[in-house]
Design a protein around this motif. Structure first.
Motif, PDB file in Angstrom:
ATOM      1  N   SER A 286       1.770   9.336  -4.930  1.00 42.05           N
ATOM      2  CA  SER A 286       1.124   8.914  -3.693  1.00 42.05           C
ATOM      3  C   SER A 286      -0.305   9.409  -3.653  1.00 42.05           C
ATOM      4  O   SER A 286      -0.609  10.533  -4.069  1.00 42.05           O
ATOM      5  CB  SER A 286       1.890   9.449  -2.481  1.00 42.05           C
ATOM      6  N   SER A 287      -1.192   8.546  -3.151  1.00 39.74           N
ATOM      7  CA  SER A 287      -2.610   8.915  -3.079  1.00 39.74           C
ATOM      8  C   SER A 287      -2.861   9.819  -1.882  1.00 39.74           C
ATOM      9  O   SER A 287      -2.079   9.864  -0.941  1.00 39.74           O
ATOM     10  CB  SER A 287      -3.454   7.653  -2.958  1.00 39.74           C
TER      11      SER A 287
ATOM     12  N   ALA B 142      -4.849   7.037 -10.603  1.00 41.89           N
ATOM     13  CA  ALA B 142      -3.608   7.660 -10.147  1.00 41.89           C
ATOM     14  C   ALA B 142      -2.975   8.452 -11.276  1.00 41.89           C
ATOM     15  O   ALA B 142      -3.484   8.478 -12.410  1.00 41.89           O
ATOM     16  CB  ALA B 142      -2.633   6.601  -9.638  1.00 41.89           C
TER      17      ALA B 142
ATOM     18  N   SER C 193       0.823  -1.204   0.000  1.00 44.47           N
ATOM     19  CA  SER C 193       0.000   0.000   0.000  1.00 44.47           C
ATOM     20  C   SER C 193       0.860   1.258   0.000  1.00 44.47           C
ATOM     21  O   SER C 193       0.438   2.303  -0.477  1.00 44.47           O
ATOM     22  CB  SER C 193      -0.924   0.011   1.222  1.00 44.47           C
TER      23      SER C 193
ATOM     24  N   ASN D  90       2.884   2.055  -4.070  1.00 50.21           N
ATOM     25  CA  ASN D  90       2.292   2.814  -5.164  1.00 50.21           C
ATOM     26  C   ASN D  90       3.042   2.596  -6.476  1.00 50.21           C
ATOM     27  O   ASN D  90       3.410   3.551  -7.157  1.00 50.21           O
ATOM     28  CB  ASN D  90       2.266   4.303  -4.831  1.00 50.21           C
TER      29      ASN D  90
END
Length: 630
Positions: free
Chosen positions: A629-630, A605, A557, A560
């Motif tokens: 990065s989210s 993304a 997670s 990415n």
């Protein structure tokens, strides 16, 4: 002259198998190896070894000059080719003869003749061996082939003359489809064999694949060692083989064995060979081809006859007569072999590469395990992903099936995906038990091999965990358990790609699963666990699932990024830095294990960086694309 030292021009389980016979016969062995096999099992077992090149087959196991140079360097008398690679290549046999070395294989003339499906069929027709109606002449014009197909009648099977393994083979169901399928078959054949010639045969819709083991010496003796049933196939690749063939009438068996002898005598043969027949629903059988080498499935013949076929090969190659006459060869009981592969049956049988973290292959009375790998070895993209052949003998077929299930149940492999559960399902299927499997049964999806995760399986795992790990609750997170008070226990897992939650408690002397299913595990239930991977055996069926791997999830997670799932070559990069992508979008296409893999993003993304371009070679786990990065 007796043979005192043999070079084995092969690798893996067949090299190990040959070494074992040579040891018993007090014959020294020389192993050859490519870069990837430097520490392989067969290399460590042989008396001597020789490095012959890179993982590129043309630079190593298919390089005739290097193999002959290794043979001369180590002073061997003979070369055993095993099966595959150079085992049926006439030019290899000729080169060995020119170098003064014995080829433990078929004569050059037989290799040339049987290497051509059209010439082989013409020879068998002249010898009055039953052949499938078809066309095998030299005229390869489109009009001639189309007319021949129309005369044979549909469905028609197109087969590459130099083919094997299903390459260049097409089934045509109607005349209007013939030209497209012919073009496709010729294209495949040219790419695979450098020869696009084909033959045509009437396609048998309910075919059985029955083959006969034959052997011949230089003194004019030819014998058979009975038949094998190899009908359990997928995409023309054998999965389960057995001997003798179940359900054959005595008259049909006698006619088939006699035809095999006649076929072998027709080509002045020497050594081990296999006459392959295809049989239709009314017990008629037809010559299909001859394999001029030892077969992968030779072990089942050895089990029912008590003969070591590799020993026979060596004795015949050094000029001895066959060790036994036909009247002295008898079959007894039943034998079954399964081929254990590193592949994912849930993902179109894609090969699975990586580290073999644990290899536990069970052996019981009257069983054999042929394997070229061990725990801590790797399955690579360079070679066939076979892990082992598991073979068992019993007094009859029913007991034999049960014994094979026992072997599978007690075995476990972790680190790569395997077809072990698939094999268990096949053996347990009623069609297999009633010997009603045909060569196209699996490809036509005729067998119900679906499974669901039974509540009993959850109970078996829970019981194993609590029985063998007294501090299970102290390490609940790493093993998928969540404690809510004293009871119950919540189990999170993934089965066939689906995430599931189950609640397990202990009530009235039994496990209660999801509030409605009571079950107390039995002694015959088994559970194999390695890290977050679980394999449970219940009622002779295997269930494989994974527990949450929280450490890995956290890493993934935060990463990415898109990683290469295995070593391979980049075919196409579909995105560039700064580009927006949607969940499920393919961003990279790579080739690995001779297949194309589409790598997709799991969320919306923006691409941060692209690390590789078209034609790049990448290693497993190499970062290919990084996302913002989210």
């Amino acid at each position: 002259m007796p043979i005192s030292k043999i070079l084995i021009a092969n690798r893996g389980e067949i090299a190990v198998r040959i070494i074992n016979t040579c040891r018993r016969m007090h014959i020294k062995t020389v192993a050859v190896y490519a870069d990837a096999d430097r520490y392989a099992k067969h290399v460590q077992m042989a008396d001597e070894s020789c490095h012959i090149g890179s993982t590129d087959l043309s630079d190593s196991y298919l390089n005739v000059d290097k193999i002959i140079a290794a043979a001369k360097k180590h002073g061997v008398d003979a070369v055993h080719p095993g099966y595959g690679f150079l085992s049926e290549r006439a030019s290899f046999a000729e080169a060995l003869k020119s170098a003064g070395l014995i080829f433990i294989g078929a004569p050059v003339e037989a290799l040339n003749l049987m290497g051509s499906k059209s010439a082989a069929k013409q020879t068998m027709l002249q010898a009055d061996v039953p052949c499938v109606p078809g066309y095998q002449d030299d005229d390869q014009s489109v009009n001639t082939l189309q007319q021949a197909a129309n005369e044979i009648g549909y469905p028609v099977l197109i087969k590459a003359v130099a083919g094997g393994g299903g390459k260049g083979m097409k089934i045509v169901h109607a005349a209007e489809d013939f030209l497209n399928q012919l073009s496709s078959a010729k294209r495949e054949a040219m790419n695979a064999f450098g020869d696009d010639q084909v033959i045509l045969e009437k396609y048998i819709t309910r075919p059985k694949h029955i083959e006969v083991q034959v052997f011949a010496d230089s003194h004019g003796h030819v014998v058979h060692l009975f038949e094998r049933d190899c009908s359990t196939q997928r995409r023309y690749q054998k999965i389960i083989e057995e001997a003798p063939a179940a359900g054959l009438s005595d008259a049909t068996r006698t006619d088939m064995l006699n035809a095999a002898i006649k076929a072998t005598q027709a080509i002045d043969y020497l050594g081990a060979g296999t006459i392959e027949f295809i049989m239709d629903g009314d017990d008629s059988f037809y010559f299909m081809e001859m394999n001029t080498r030892l077969q992968v499935e030779h072990r089942v013949t050895e089990m029912i006859t008590g003969v070591d076929l590799v020993e026979w090969q060596i004795r015949v190659a050094q000029g001895e007569p066959l060790p036994m006459k036909q009247t002295e060869i008898h079959d007894k009981g039943h034998a079954i072999q399964v081929r254990l592969y590193a592949e994912d049956p849930q993902n179109n049988y894609l090969p699975s590469t990586g580290l073999l973290e644990l290899v536990k292959l069970a052996q019981i009375e009257n069983s054999v395990v042929d394997s070229g790998v061990r725990t801590s070895d790797s399955v690579t993209i360079h070679y066939d992903p076979m892990i082992a052949k598991l073979v068992v003998w019993a007094k009859n077929r029913k007991v034999c099936i049960n014994k094979m299930q026992t072997i599978l149940n007690q075995s476990a492999i972790f680190g790569v995906k395997t077809n072990m559960a698939f094999l268990s399902q096949l053996l347990n299927n009623n069609a297999f038990k009633k010997h009603q499997i045909y060569t196209n049964s699996l490809d036509n999806d005729e067998l119900d091999l679906s499974t669901e995760l039974l509540p009993e399986v959850i109970a078996i795992y829970s019981h194993h965990l609590l029985k063998h790990n007294t501090e299970a609750r102290a390490w609940q997170q790493s093993n998928g358990w969540r404690v809510q008070g004293e009871q119950p226990l919540e189990l999170q897992l993934t089965f066939l790609g689906e995430e599931q939650n189950h609640v397990v408690s202990w009530e009235e002397g039994e496990y209660l699963i999801n509030g409605s299913h009571h079950y107390l595990p039995q002694a015959k239930d088994l559970c194999h666990i390695h890290r977050n991977q679980v394999q449970v055996v219940h009622n002779n069926l295997r269930y494989e699932f994974t527990l949450p791997d929280y450490e890995a999830k956290t890493s993934a997670s935060n990463a990415n990024a898109i990683y290469a799932p295995m070593p391979g070559k980049i075919i196409e990069v579909k995105v560039s830095a700064g580009e927006s992508v949607k969940a499920g979008q393919t961003v990279v296409v790579m080739e690995a294990m001779k297949m194309e893999l589409e790598l997709k993003v799991e969320r919306d993304a923006v691409v941060e960086k692209v690390f590789h371009q078209q034609a790049d070679q990448v290693t497993a786990d190499a970062m290919l694309v990084e996302l913002e990065s989210s």
